[in-house]
Scaffold this active site. Structure first.
Site, PDB file in Angstrom:
ATOM      1  CB  CYS A  91      -0.912   0.005   1.227  1.00 57.90           C
ATOM      2  SG  CYS A  91      -1.948   1.480   1.357  1.00 57.90           S
ATOM      3  CB  CYS A  99      -2.940   4.921   6.256  1.00 57.65           C
ATOM      4  SG  CYS A  99      -4.325   3.913   6.813  1.00 57.65           S
ATOM      5  CB  CYS A 102      -1.652  -1.840   7.802  1.00 59.16           C
ATOM      6  SG  CYS A 102      -3.106  -2.327   6.837  1.00 59.16           S
ATOM      7  CB  CYS A 178      -8.644   0.591   2.296  1.00 56.58           C
ATOM      8  SG  CYS A 178      -8.088  -0.382   3.710  1.00 56.58           S
ATOM      9  CD  GLN A 210     -14.765 -12.457  14.411  1.00 59.85           C
ATOM     10  OE1 GLN A 210     -13.843 -11.841  13.882  1.00 59.85           O
ATOM     11  NE2 GLN A 210     -14.756 -12.773  15.688  1.00 59.85           N
ATOM     12  CE1 TYR A 239     -18.983  -9.507  27.781  1.00 61.73           C
ATOM     13  CE2 TYR A 239     -18.281 -11.763  28.154  1.00 61.73           C
ATOM     14  CZ  TYR A 239     -18.401 -10.457  28.596  1.00 61.73           C
ATOM     15  OH  TYR A 239     -17.947 -10.120  29.847  1.00 61.73           O
ATOM     16  CB  CYS A 331     -10.274  -9.799  19.520  1.00 61.49           C
ATOM     17  SG  CYS A 331     -11.077  -8.687  20.692  1.00 61.49           S
TER      18      CYS A 331
END
Length: 374
Positions: A91, A99, A102, A178, A210, A239, A331
């Site tokens: 990118c 940006c 990432c 993106c 997800q 959750y 996560c």
């Protein structure tokens, strides 16, 4: 001027903009590596460096740091000795001062996964006292780590161009395309086939789903393989989101019982629509729901908490239900490790751990842990 998202009072003279040459150390949780300033002005201070790799020698520019800070933050702006795992970022807006979406576009994909595995293992060692071999597995659905994100939040510049934010900043960088984004349909429903079954889920508004197209199937199949639910068992899905795990668990336990608890009102409404009438859906904060109801044994529990983890109050109340096994979908490896330590204090051991690269090019990683009574 950059406006930091974590504004705080200055603690001495600022060193932002200074440049130093450092030897890069180990990867750390958060998408950076650890280095230490060796020159006289730095005094051996720890610096968290982005856009670097372990073992490299780089020139860094300080992006956050004052005399009174215990550590500074910096970007690697020149590579003096490169790692063999360094690649050209695909990118054009991935790099220092650009940006912030990432973290690892400068890293070969296999090495990205190895770095994430090191972070998961280090967090479990440091916070839970466990030595665990970790492998981060690729998941079908992306192309060389790109074109996987089905939901992307873009900002807009005054002239209408799309943009992304810089790292730890509100400043915007124009982004025409993106490269981790996957164009998705506007359909409010998602279909998942896993474990020989198929379900369609309504996901309205900002309900959680997800973002990697391969994630729902691999997570469902992993949770089912770890828990091995039997017909007639009682399952608590905490959750629960829009009901992804509950739907497949209800198939597995048949005439058993499944209860789904979700805090977000919209997601809970979606879960009530998505799940068969035999599944009970409760909307409310998980800790408060467990404190006021469901005071009964459950055979199995699924935990899929937000990034901060389940925390002690929820873990304590899960243990009160005496499940034979808990599948914890995480996560954040630090939150997972803290909660694993809390489970261990109640006599539940970490029996199995799998980690998945659901967020290529970023530092994020998804883990599924199996906890059973010792």
């Amino acid at each position: 001027m950059t406006r930091r998202t974590r504004a705080r009072a200055a603690r001495g003279a600022s060193h932002v903009g200074e440049r130093h040459v450092v030897e890069v150390g180990a990867v750390a949780h958060g998408g950076h590596c650890v280095a230490r300033l060796a020159d006289e002005s730095g005094g051996g201070r720890v610096v968290f460096v982005r856009h670097a790799l372990p073992g490299e020698r780089v020139e860094v520019e300080v992006t956050e740091g004052t005399d009174g800070d215990t550590f500074w933050r910096a970007d690697a702006v020149a590579v003096l000795s490169a790692s063999p795992d360094r690649v050209q970022a695909p990118c054009p807006v991935a790099g220092p001062g650009l940006c912030g979406g990432c973290d690892f576009q400068h890293v070969a994909l296999t090495r990205q996964r190895a770095l994430k595995a090191e972070v998961v293992a280090e967090q479990l060692r440091r916070l839970a006292g466990l030595s665990v071999d970790v492998t981060v597995e690729a998941v079908p659905g992306d192309v060389d780590g790109l074109r996987w994100r089905t939901r992307t939040r873009l900002a807009h510049l005054p002239d209408g161009r799309t943009a992304m934010r810089k790292h730890r900043s509100h400043d915007l960088v124009p982004v025409d395309d993106c490269l981790i984004a996957l164009p998705s349909s506007s359909s409010p429903s998602e279909s998942v086939s896993a474990a020989g079954r198929s379900h369609t889920f309504q996901v309205t508004g900002d309900g959680f789903w997800q973002v990697h197209p391969g994630a729902p199937r691999v997570l469902v199949e992993t949770v089912l393989a770890m828990l091995r639910p039997e017909p007639g068992e009682r399952v608590l899905d905490l959750y629960a989101g829009v009901g992804l795990f509950s739907a497949f668990l209800a198939d597995a336990v048949g005439a058993g019982r499944v209860v789904a608890v979700e805090g977000h009102p919209g997601a809970a409404r979606d879960a009530a629509s998505n799940l068969p009438c035999g599944v009970r859906v409760l909307q409310g904060d998980v800790a408060r729901v467990l404190a006021s109801t469901l005071d009964e044994p459950f055979d199995l529990v699924v935990l899929d908490p937000p990034r901060e983890g389940a925390r002690k109050a929820v873990v304590d109340r899960v243990v009160d239900r005496s499940p034979r096994a808990v599948a914890y979908v995480a996560c954040d490896p630090a939150a997972l490790a803290r909660d694993v330590a809390t489970f261990a204090a109640h006599g539940y051991r970490l029996d199995e751990l799998r980690a998945f690269d659901l967020f290529p090019m970023t530092h994020h990683v998804e883990c599924v842990a199996l906890l059973t009574r010792s």
